[in-house]
Design a protein around this motif. Sequence first.
Motif, PDB file in Angstrom:
ATOM      1  N   GLU A   1      18.665-154.159 -23.160  1.00  0.00           N
ATOM      2  CA  GLU A   1      18.169-154.973 -22.051  1.00  0.00           C
ATOM      3  C   GLU A   1      17.572-156.293 -22.571  1.00  0.00           C
TER       4      GLU A   1
ATOM      5  N   GLN B   1      19.510-148.236 -17.932  1.00  0.00           N
ATOM      6  CA  GLN B   1      18.149-147.761 -17.621  1.00  0.00           C
ATOM      7  C   GLN B   1      18.208-146.515 -16.742  1.00  0.00           C
TER       8      GLN B   1
ATOM      9  N   ASP C   1      18.812-143.851 -19.077  1.00  0.00           N
ATOM     10  CA  ASP C   1      17.545-143.522 -19.755  1.00  0.00           C
ATOM     11  C   ASP C   1      16.783-142.473 -18.953  1.00  0.00           C
TER      12      ASP C   1
HETATM   13  N1  TRP Z   1      13.089-152.319 -17.972  1.00  0.00           N
HETATM   14  C1  TRP Z   1      11.902-151.854 -18.635  1.00  0.00           C
HETATM   15  C2  TRP Z   1      10.997-153.078 -18.954  1.00  0.00           C
HETATM   16  O1  TRP Z   1      11.355-154.180 -18.671  1.00  0.00           O
HETATM   17  C3  TRP Z   1      12.193-151.076 -19.889  1.00  0.00           C
HETATM   18  C4  TRP Z   1      12.927-149.783 -19.668  1.00  0.00           C
HETATM   19  C5  TRP Z   1      14.132-149.443 -20.182  1.00  0.00           C
HETATM   20  C6  TRP Z   1      12.488-148.631 -18.926  1.00  0.00           C
HETATM   21  N2  TRP Z   1      14.471-148.189 -19.838  1.00  0.00           N
HETATM   22  C7  TRP Z   1      13.495-147.643 -19.093  1.00  0.00           C
HETATM   23  C8  TRP Z   1      11.359-148.345 -18.164  1.00  0.00           C
HETATM   24  C9  TRP Z   1      13.388-146.380 -18.507  1.00  0.00           C
HETATM   25  C10 TRP Z   1      11.260-147.079 -17.575  1.00  0.00           C
HETATM   26  C11 TRP Z   1      12.271-146.115 -17.749  1.00  0.00           C
HETATM   27  O2  TRP Z   1       9.925-152.925 -19.459  1.00  0.00           O
END
Ligand code: TRP
Length: 371
Positions: free
Chosen positions: A108, A194, A197
């Motif tokens: 990301e 994500q 994730d």
């Molecule tokens: N997008 C989140 C950020 O900007 C980071 C993130 C990646 C995240 N994977 C995730 C947050 C899964 C919660 C769950 O900080």
Amino acid sequence: MKEESILTPWEVKGNVDYGRLVREFGISPMGKLPGAFGKDILFRRGKVFAHRDFLRILDAMRHRKKFVMMTGLMPTGKFHIGHAVLARQFTLYQELGAKLYIAVADVEAYAAREQTLAESRSNAFDQYILNYIALGLKPQDCEIYFQSDRSGDGKKAGAYYRLQNLLSRHATFNEFRAVYGEISPGKMLSGLLQAADMLHPQLPEFEGPVPVVVPVGIDQDPHIRLARDLASRIKEVSLLQLSSTYHFFVPGLGGGKMSSSDPTSFIALTDDEKTVKNKVNKYAFSGGRDTVEQHRKLGGVPEVDVAYQWLTFFEEDDNRLQRVYDDYKSGKMLSGELKQVLIDKLNAFLSEHQKRREKARGQVEKFVARD
Ligand code: TRP
């Protein structure tokens, strides 16, 4: 004129209207929680203010069933006091018996922040992981992984990226647009990753169907909504619906958002005593009055005073916090004195923390393979 407010996972601008978010996005206010949460100030003081489906987690806890806390971090910039607040939830959930999954969002950061994978990797180790360990994270039942490198075990890695790919069929372009406003292919893939994730801990290669709670700032809710929608549509894997909690951000020193790209808005966990003193004195937005006479007469405004707001995140002792509130509000305590209370608190914490951080260096390998 009303300040424009933008809230996507990539941008938070203007004032965040938390009440509206709770109403429009259908998340529920965090009600009263069992005793185990009461000892944590984030829960006790309502900093974790809303949730989706958190009852599933409470239920698992009550019946001593397995559950997972999953969250992710964007490894950009310095690790600051705001990140430390989220880390406190990691250690709390660990104490409550959760298994932890923590994603380093290097893909990301590559797609949305133009940061190379190598930069993300070294910054994640040097800033984030070291500090997590120093803040009390334990290696047992804790998986930290990079999005670009899920696992050395091919079956596990395959399962994670397979899920991301399968999820793509169940999302529509309009949905991405509704969730993000503006999007690009890179952001779309990051959104799917994500979602993977959040959902992959439940795959057979990992824990199997299990309650998963994702603690996030409210800016991440679009991701949660997408992942929940995808979870309900994909039939090939059996998944329990995700739970999530939402916490308030620690405000930036100037009163706006705390941002890694603006060093005057935060205290880093590596800042020394003098820097802390200077930053708080110079930049912390004050709720004090213009003159001492006026302040004595009218009292300060703790509700807008950033030094006071920070103390609500860091002063564990409720009675002491209440005394500061009363003294400041009545005018007995001046703005400079309030700032000094915060400076002392932060410096006491940081000097201990920085020692623990040095000790943590030898432990990093226990959490994630370094190369
Ligand atoms: N997008 C989140 C950020 O900007 C980071 C993130 C990646 C995240 N994977 C995730 C947050 C899964 C919660 C769950 O900080």
